[in-house]
Design a protein around this motif. Structure first.
Motif, PDB file in Angstrom:
ATOM      1  N   ASP A 296       0.926  -1.201   0.113  1.00 33.06           N
ATOM      2  CA  ASP A 296      -0.141  -0.100  -0.069  1.00 33.06           C
ATOM      3  C   ASP A 296       0.805   1.323  -0.176  1.00 33.06           C
ATOM      4  N   SER A 297       1.961   1.353   0.734  1.00 37.70           N
ATOM      5  CA  SER A 297       3.048   2.330   0.757  1.00 37.70           C
ATOM      6  C   SER A 297       3.436   2.821  -0.622  1.00 37.70           C
ATOM      7  N   VAL A 300       0.798   4.834  -2.551  1.00 38.15           N
ATOM      8  CA  VAL A 300       0.896   6.203  -2.051  1.00 38.15           C
ATOM      9  C   VAL A 300       1.972   7.113  -2.503  1.00 38.15           C
ATOM     10  N   GLY A 304      -0.930   7.848  -5.222  1.00 40.44           N
ATOM     11  CA  GLY A 304      -2.339   7.216  -5.263  1.00 40.44           C
ATOM     12  C   GLY A 304      -2.951   7.016  -6.620  1.00 40.44           C
TER      13      GLY A 304
END
Length: 389
Positions: A296-297, A300, A304
């Motif tokens: 997920d990082s 980001v 995104g």
């Protein structure tokens, strides 16, 4: 005298660099093939240290034999049970109706009949999906698809695991199938059984990705393969431009760079994918499914997802039972000394800006039942998903 010393030192440095480069090639070969450094060194040295040629040579030697045994067993079984039918061009049933002998006895239409493969699929799962499958088969506007890294690089029980995939395709009859970590023998095996599907492949050498399209529901217009310039693992992006019941769709799949230390390359590849999605025409819906290996990082860090692009799992409420597609706590195919639970496999959707919208409807993980060989179809769970319009 000093020039001689410098020359010797320069040669030593070159030799050291060459050894380091070859060690890295061996590590990469071993990772991709699932072999060890000795096997890697043998194949690389025989192929002038060209990693792609070496991997192709390895796969040809090891993978074809797995399916050759499978084909021989099936032929033997068929010869014993169907000899009478094969001996004559036609036979009669009790009603007197003639049954014509098929010219493609080994081909199975996965949308019509289930293949003769080990079907250890949970009956509850079958009941839970029966409504959505029957709706899809009846020709409604719901789009169904599966995305799955099938781990074709794992040679253990490979043929039986391929039969397991066939079982799930027969069970769910998806309109579209996104597949990763295919090998030539595996895709040929599927083509013999999934005759109701059209195949779009990212390559025909080494290991690669592919897209299966149900011929009765999805029409291929054209396809394209987009290379990742700096990949070290032969990764690319497939784009299939299709129509689904008259609606324009761009279907995309990829297997982004693996391993934690390849984060920068993986983010470069994600940027390529997202750029292709947002550059698609306004009247086209774009659907991406694949093994992203993403954390997920990293999403980001690339800024995104662009406006209008959604992560389908998130859109459906981040359901916990669909979170981990790589889960060594539950999946025992890989013998690892640690527990790893990651959402590597992801689905991205950008609906057309004009015309009917595709809306995420349902998601479930598949492949969570052990086969007769006591292993799972893959070390990844597959994702089954439907979209409404």
């Amino acid at each position: 005298m000093s020039k001689t010393v410098m020359s010797v030192g320069h040669i030593d440095k070159q030799m050291s660099d060459l050894e380091e480069k070859r060690r890295n090639l061996c590590d990469h070969f071993a990772f991709v093939s699932g072999s060890d450094s000795a096997v890697a060194q043998c194949y690389l040295s025989e192929n002038d240290w060209d990693v792609e040629r070496a991997l192709n040579s390895f796969f040809e030697a090891h993978m074809d034999s797995e399916f050759d045994v499978e084909e021989a067993e099936e032929t033997k079984n068929e010869s014993g049970t169907k000899r009478k039918e094969l001996d004559s061009p036609a036979t009669a049933d009790t009603s007197g109706t003639k049954k014509l002998k098929s010219d493609k006895m080994n081909c199975i239409d996965l949308t019509a009949d289930e293949p003769s493969c080990s079907r250890n699929v949970n009956s509850k799962e079958s009941q839970a999906e029966s409504n959505s499958r029957s709706q899809s088969d009846d020709g409604d506007s719901k789009l169904s698809f599966i995305s799955w890294n099938v781990d074709g690089l794992d040679t253990i029980n490979l043929a039986e695991r391929a039969r397991g995939l066939c079982s799930y395709l027969a069970l769910y009859t998806p309109d579209v199938v996104f597949l990763q970590e295919l090998i030539p023998a595996y895709i040929q095996y599927l083509k013999k059984r999934a005759v109701s599907y059209l195949f779009v492949e990212g390559s025909d050498d080494g290991y690669f990705t592919g897209i299966m399209l149900k011929k009765s529901r999805v029409k291929l217009l054209e396809s394209d393969i987009i290379s990742y310039p700096t990949t070290q693992m032969m990764r690319n992006l497939i784009v299939a431009k299709v129509t689904f019941l008259g609606r324009k769709l761009y279907l995309m799949t990829s297997h982004l760079e693996s391993c934690k230390n390849q984060s920068e390359e993986r983010m470069k590849q994600l940027r390529v994918v997202l750029q292709k999605i947002i550059q698609s025409p306004d009247d086209v819906t774009v659907l991406f499914g694949g093994d992203t290996n993403l954390r997920d990082s990293e999403v980001v860090k690339v800024g995104g997802l662009p406006q209008g692009v959604c992560d389908v799992w998130e859109q459906l409420g981040k359901q916990e039972h669909c979170r981990y597609t790589w889960d060594t706590k539950a999946n025992s195919n890989k013998s690892l000394p640690y527990v790893s639970r990651c959402r590597f496999d992801r689905i991205y959707l950008r609906s057309a800006k004009t015309g009917p919208k595709f809306i995420p409807d349902h998601m479930v993980l598949v492949g969570m039942e052990k086969l007769d060989c006591s292993r799972y179809t893959s070390d990844h769970w597959g994702i089954y998903c439907t979209l409404n319009t």
